[in-house]
Design a protein around this motif. Sequence first.
Motif, short mmCIF file in Angstrom:
data_model
loop_
_atom_site.label_atom_id
_atom_site.label_comp_id
_atom_site.label_asym_id
_atom_site.label_seq_id
_atom_site.Cartn_x
_atom_site.Cartn_y
_atom_site.Cartn_z
N SER A 36 0.59 -1.04 0.25
CA SER A 36 0.03 0.13 0.20
C SER A 36 0.90 1.63 -0.37
O SER A 36 0.15 2.04 -0.39
CB SER A 36 -1.64 0.49 1.55
OG SER A 36 -0.06 0.10 2.25
N THR A 37 2.20 1.14 0.20
CA THR A 37 2.87 2.61 0.71
C THR A 37 3.88 2.77 -0.70
O THR A 37 4.57 3.92 -0.56
CB THR A 37 3.61 3.02 1.67
OG1 THR A 37 3.94 1.33 2.16
CG2 THR A 37 2.32 2.54 2.82
N VAL A 38 4.66 1.28 -1.24
CA VAL A 38 5.73 1.47 -2.00
C VAL A 38 5.19 2.04 -3.33
O VAL A 38 4.42 2.37 -3.62
CB VAL A 38 6.25 0.30 -1.88
CG1 VAL A 38 7.32 0.23 -3.27
CG2 VAL A 38 7.09 -0.33 -0.93
N GLU A 39 6.36 3.00 -3.72
CA GLU A 39 5.76 3.76 -4.85
C GLU A 39 6.19 3.23 -6.53
O GLU A 39 7.20 3.31 -6.95
CB GLU A 39 6.14 4.94 -5.74
CG GLU A 39 6.07 6.47 -4.53
CD GLU A 39 6.71 7.83 -4.24
OE1 GLU A 39 7.48 7.97 -5.31
OE2 GLU A 39 6.05 8.80 -3.27
N TRP A 40 5.02 1.92 -6.51
CA TRP A 40 5.69 0.92 -7.79
C TRP A 40 5.84 1.45 -9.48
O TRP A 40 4.87 2.30 -9.49
CB TRP A 40 4.14 0.10 -7.10
CG TRP A 40 4.82 -1.26 -6.42
CD1 TRP A 40 3.55 -1.10 -5.26
CD2 TRP A 40 5.17 -2.09 -5.67
NE1 TRP A 40 3.42 -1.56 -3.92
CE2 TRP A 40 4.74 -2.22 -4.38
CE3 TRP A 40 6.76 -2.54 -6.25
CZ2 TRP A 40 5.51 -3.19 -3.90
CZ3 TRP A 40 7.22 -3.72 -6.05
CH2 TRP A 40 6.52 -3.39 -4.00
N THR A 41 6.67 0.94 -9.94
CA THR A 41 6.93 1.62 -11.11
C THR A 41 6.64 0.33 -11.83
O THR A 41 7.07 -0.38 -11.52
CB THR A 41 8.05 2.26 -11.19
OG1 THR A 41 9.42 1.50 -10.80
CG2 THR A 41 7.63 4.08 -10.50
N GLN A 42 5.66 1.03 -13.31
CA GLN A 42 6.14 -0.32 -14.60
C GLN A 42 7.40 0.01 -15.67
O GLN A 42 6.82 1.05 -16.35
CB GLN A 42 5.03 -0.73 -14.91
CG GLN A 42 5.40 -1.93 -15.89
CD GLN A 42 3.65 -2.11 -16.37
OE1 GLN A 42 2.11 -1.65 -16.13
NE2 GLN A 42 2.90 -3.83 -16.58
#
Length: 198
Positions: A36-42
């Motif tokens: 919920s808190t990590v700034e995930w990127t693709q």
Amino acid sequence: MNPRSCKINLPDADIVYYPDFLDKDKSNQLFQKLHSTVEWTQRELTIFGQRKLMPRLIAWYADPDIEYRYSGGTTPHNHWIPELVNLKNAMELLCGTPFNGALLNLYRDGTDSMSWHSDDEKALGHNPVIASVSLGAQRQLKFRHRNNKHLKPHKLLLDSGSVLVMRGATQHFWQHQLPKTSKVITARINITFRFIHI
């Protein structure tokens, strides 16, 4: 108290699996926090001249000035958060070696995957130690020998809260992958701690 461990008996490899390094409550709490808190990127990858989206989301946490370069690009840098610092300290104690970065992979469901590869980037050094923590859905990891085609691929189910440590010459001789599956419908987070030489 030493955690329960299982030596993976593969030739030309030094791999140890800790099936329940984190208990169920701790692994569930950590999964929810990171999810919920990590700034995930693709990221986009170039495969045979075509640009395609990576079939998973990623994030890189590390010491200052420690970058992670992969497939011609640099992953955005994030400063350590307390949950990952605590886990890094535990991995350093378990492995007896320092780590200065962690690559996080979020597999959103069974259609997300990781192709065959070895963790053998030059920045990781000659015989890198990789500590891989699994959270969330159980997924199957496969190994195949890079040279001996007579050896059958090895399969290992990675449970939530488990740790897989690869060291020595493992990356020189073995590749691993996380294949797609139609059976898994929930998410999995994988955290691989590593030491980047600069």
